[in-house]
Design a protein around this motif. Structure first.
Motif, PDB file in Angstrom:
ATOM      1  N   LEU A 103       0.758  -1.321   0.115  1.00 45.93           N
ATOM      2  CA  LEU A 103       0.150   0.038   0.046  1.00 45.93           C
ATOM      3  C   LEU A 103       0.924   1.010   0.025  1.00 45.93           C
ATOM      4  O   LEU A 103       0.395   2.367  -0.456  1.00 45.93           O
ATOM      5  N   GLY A 104       2.111   1.217   0.612  1.00 46.94           N
ATOM      6  CA  GLY A 104       2.898   2.472   0.553  1.00 46.94           C
ATOM      7  C   GLY A 104       3.569   2.640  -0.610  1.00 46.94           C
ATOM      8  O   GLY A 104       4.067   3.870  -0.928  1.00 46.94           O
ATOM      9  N   ALA A 105       3.485   1.623  -1.826  1.00 48.13           N
ATOM     10  CA  ALA A 105       3.869   2.010  -3.010  1.00 48.13           C
ATOM     11  C   ALA A 105       2.870   2.486  -4.176  1.00 48.13           C
ATOM     12  O   ALA A 105       3.116   2.531  -5.065  1.00 48.13           O
ATOM     13  N   LEU A 107       1.836   5.138  -4.484  1.00 45.55           N
ATOM     14  CA  LEU A 107       1.947   6.744  -5.157  1.00 45.55           C
ATOM     15  C   LEU A 107       2.944   6.621  -6.437  1.00 45.55           C
ATOM     16  O   LEU A 107       3.615   7.432  -6.768  1.00 45.55           O
ATOM     17  N   GLY A 108       2.490   5.490  -7.188  1.00 51.13           N
ATOM     18  CA  GLY A 108       3.173   5.617  -8.527  1.00 51.13           C
ATOM     19  C   GLY A 108       4.455   4.980  -8.745  1.00 51.13           C
ATOM     20  O   GLY A 108       5.120   5.193  -9.592  1.00 51.13           O
ATOM     21  N   ALA A 109       5.149   3.956  -7.520  1.00 55.10           N
ATOM     22  CA  ALA A 109       6.106   3.649  -7.718  1.00 55.10           C
ATOM     23  C   ALA A 109       6.092   2.441  -8.657  1.00 55.10           C
ATOM     24  O   ALA A 109       5.154   1.836  -9.171  1.00 55.10           O
ATOM     25  N   SER A 110       7.283   2.204  -9.549  1.00 54.00           N
ATOM     26  CA  SER A 110       7.194   0.935 -10.346  1.00 54.00           C
ATOM     27  C   SER A 110       7.164  -0.351  -9.745  1.00 54.00           C
ATOM     28  O   SER A 110       7.610  -0.415  -8.507  1.00 54.00           O
ATOM     29  N   GLY A 117      12.223  -2.093  -2.716  1.00 50.42           N
ATOM     30  CA  GLY A 117      12.055  -1.630  -1.496  1.00 50.42           C
ATOM     31  C   GLY A 117      11.508  -2.432  -0.440  1.00 50.42           C
ATOM     32  O   GLY A 117      11.868  -2.267   0.570  1.00 50.42           O
ATOM     33  N   LEU A 118      10.641  -3.632  -1.062  1.00 53.57           N
ATOM     34  CA  LEU A 118      10.161  -4.645  -0.072  1.00 53.57           C
ATOM     35  C   LEU A 118      11.406  -5.267   0.301  1.00 53.57           C
ATOM     36  O   LEU A 118      11.966  -5.452   1.406  1.00 53.57           O
ATOM     37  N   ARG A 151       5.952   0.527   5.699  1.00 52.71           N
ATOM     38  CA  ARG A 151       5.046   0.681   4.598  1.00 52.71           C
ATOM     39  C   ARG A 151       5.308   2.503   4.335  1.00 52.71           C
ATOM     40  O   ARG A 151       5.141   2.694   2.951  1.00 52.71           O
ATOM     41  N   ALA A 152       5.689   3.273   5.164  1.00 50.56           N
ATOM     42  CA  ALA A 152       6.123   4.535   4.829  1.00 50.56           C
ATOM     43  C   ALA A 152       7.035   4.821   4.007  1.00 50.56           C
ATOM     44  O   ALA A 152       7.043   5.242   3.036  1.00 50.56           O
ATOM     45  N   LEU A 153       8.235   3.724   4.256  1.00 50.86           N
ATOM     46  CA  LEU A 153       9.401   3.767   3.440  1.00 50.86           C
ATOM     47  C   LEU A 153       9.220   3.393   1.939  1.00 50.86           C
ATOM     48  O   LEU A 153      10.069   3.654   1.246  1.00 50.86           O
ATOM     49  N   LEU A 154       8.118   2.479   1.803  1.00 48.14           N
ATOM     50  CA  LEU A 154       7.892   1.855   0.550  1.00 48.14           C
ATOM     51  C   LEU A 154       7.353   3.109  -0.549  1.00 48.14           C
ATOM     52  O   LEU A 154       7.352   2.972  -1.986  1.00 48.14           O
ATOM     53  N   SER A 155       6.971   4.326  -0.065  1.00 42.66           N
ATOM     54  CA  SER A 155       6.692   5.460  -1.014  1.00 42.66           C
ATOM     55  C   SER A 155       7.873   6.293  -1.268  1.00 42.66           C
ATOM     56  O   SER A 155       8.155   7.041  -2.109  1.00 42.66           O
ATOM     57  N   GLY A 156       9.284   5.669  -0.808  1.00 45.91           N
ATOM     58  CA  GLY A 156      10.565   6.332  -1.289  1.00 45.91           C
ATOM     59  C   GLY A 156      10.724   7.811  -0.738  1.00 45.91           C
ATOM     60  O   GLY A 156      10.999   8.584  -1.264  1.00 45.91           O
ATOM     61  N   PRO A 157      10.387   8.082   0.656  1.00 54.44           N
ATOM     62  CA  PRO A 157      10.297   9.518   1.025  1.00 54.44           C
ATOM     63  C   PRO A 157      11.833  10.139   1.287  1.00 54.44           C
ATOM     64  O   PRO A 157      12.780   9.061   1.601  1.00 54.44           O
ATOM     65  N   SER A 158      12.044  11.275   1.222  1.00 50.52           N
ATOM     66  CA  SER A 158      13.075  11.899   1.797  1.00 50.52           C
ATOM     67  C   SER A 158      12.984  12.559   3.242  1.00 50.52           C
ATOM     68  O   SER A 158      13.891  12.779   3.827  1.00 50.52           O
TER      69      SER A 158
END
Length: 239
Positions: A103-105, A107-110, A117-118, A151-158
Motif C-alpha cells: 500500500l505504501g507504494a 503513489l506511482g512506484a514502478s 523497496g520490499l 509501509r511509509a518507506l515504500l513510498s520512497g520518502p526523503s
C-alpha cells in the motif's frame, strides 16, 4: 528528486479559538533526526499533521527543498517526498503483511522499485519477512510499528514524520525501533522528524532536540546539550 531539507517558518495552527501550534520555526536536515519533545498538549502531533497536510495552518509556511507545500493537499505533499507515520500503528488487519507494505507504494512506484523497496524493508525488519504471508492481525505491537514504518518507506520518502513510535511498547522494543530508525538515517540520509513523549529515549538517538510548550518553541539545541540541561528537562520533559 527531493534531498529532504524541511523548513517550517512561523507555522500557526488553531482549532477554533485554541491555538495548538504558535509561530513555530524549525529546520530538519537530511541525515539527521530532529526530535520534537514536550508534554501532552504541547502541539507536537498537530505540528506533524500540519506539515503533512492533514490540517490547514492559519499562518506560516512548510518548505521542502525551498518549495512551498503549505497549501498543497496531503496526497501532493506525500508525492513530494514527505511520509507521515501517525500515532496508533494503523494497519489493515485483514490484509497480509506484504499487502500492507505494498500500500505504501501506491503513489506511482514502478514494480521494480516496489520489489527493491520490499527487499530493503525485509532486510531492515526480519520479523516482517518471516510473517510476510500472514495476516497483519497476528503481529505484536512492536511488529505493527515496524510495519507502518516499513509501509511509509515504500513510498520512497526523503522526509519521515514519526509520531510517538514508542507509545505502548516495552522498553526493549522501543530500543529496537529507535536503533532501526537511527540506522535508516545513517544508511540512507533520510530526514526524520520524530515526535516523542519518551524524551530520554528520543534524545539518545536524535541529533537535534526541539521542545514545545503550549504550541511554542521554548528550546532548540543539539540533542546531547538538551539532555544535559537538567533545569530544562525537569521543567518540560519530565526526567
Amino acid at each position: 528528486m527531493s534531498t529532504g531539507n524541511l523548513q517550517v517558518r512561523g507555522l500557526t495552527t488553531a482549532y477554533g479559538a485554541v491555538v495548538a501550534v504558535d509561530e513555530v520555526d524549525l529546520v530538519a536536515e537530511p541525515g539527521r533526526i530532529t526530535a520534537v519533545l514536550g508534554a501532552n498538549g504541547a502541539g507536537k502531533t498537530t505540528l506533524l499533521r500540519t506539515i503533512s497536510g492533514l490540517v490547514r495552518p492559519r499562518a506560516g509556511q512548510v518548505l521542502l527543498d525551498g518549495a512551498d507545500l503549505t497549501r498543497e493537499p496531503a496526497e501532493a505533499i506525500a508525492r513530494a517526498g514527505i511520509a507521515h507515520v501517525p500515532e496508533g500503528r494503523g494497519v489493515i488487519t485483514e490484509l497480509t503483511v506484504e499487502e500492507n507494505l505494498r500500500l505504501g507504494a501506491l503513489l506511482g512506484a514502478s514494480r521494480r522499485r516496489t520489489d527493491r523497496g520490499l527487499a530493503q524493508v525485509y532486510g531492515m525488519f526480519p520479523a516482517l519477512a518471516q510473517r510476510r504471508r500472514q495476516d497483519a492481525h497476528v503481529l505484536s505491537g512492536g511488529e505493527r510499528q515496524m510495519l507502518v514504518i516499513g509501509r511509509a518507506l515504500l513510498s520512497g520518502p526523503s522526509v519521515l514524520l514519526l509520531d510517538e513510535p514508542s507509545l505502548g511498547l516495552a522498553p526493549r522494543i522501543v530500543a529496537q525501533i529507535f536503533a532501526l530508525v537511527r540506522g535508516l538515517v545513517d544508511a540512507e540520509g533520510t530526514t526524520v522528524l520524530l515526535v516523542e513523549q519518551n524524551a530520554r529515549s528520543a534524545l539518545s538517538i536524535a541529533d537535534v532536540g526541539v521542545v514545545l510548550n503550549l504550541g511554542r518553541v521554548v528550546a532548540r539545541e543539539d540533542a546531547a546539550t538538551l539532555a544535559a540541561d537538567a533545569a530544562l528537562r525537569h521543567a518540560y520533559l519530565g526526567f
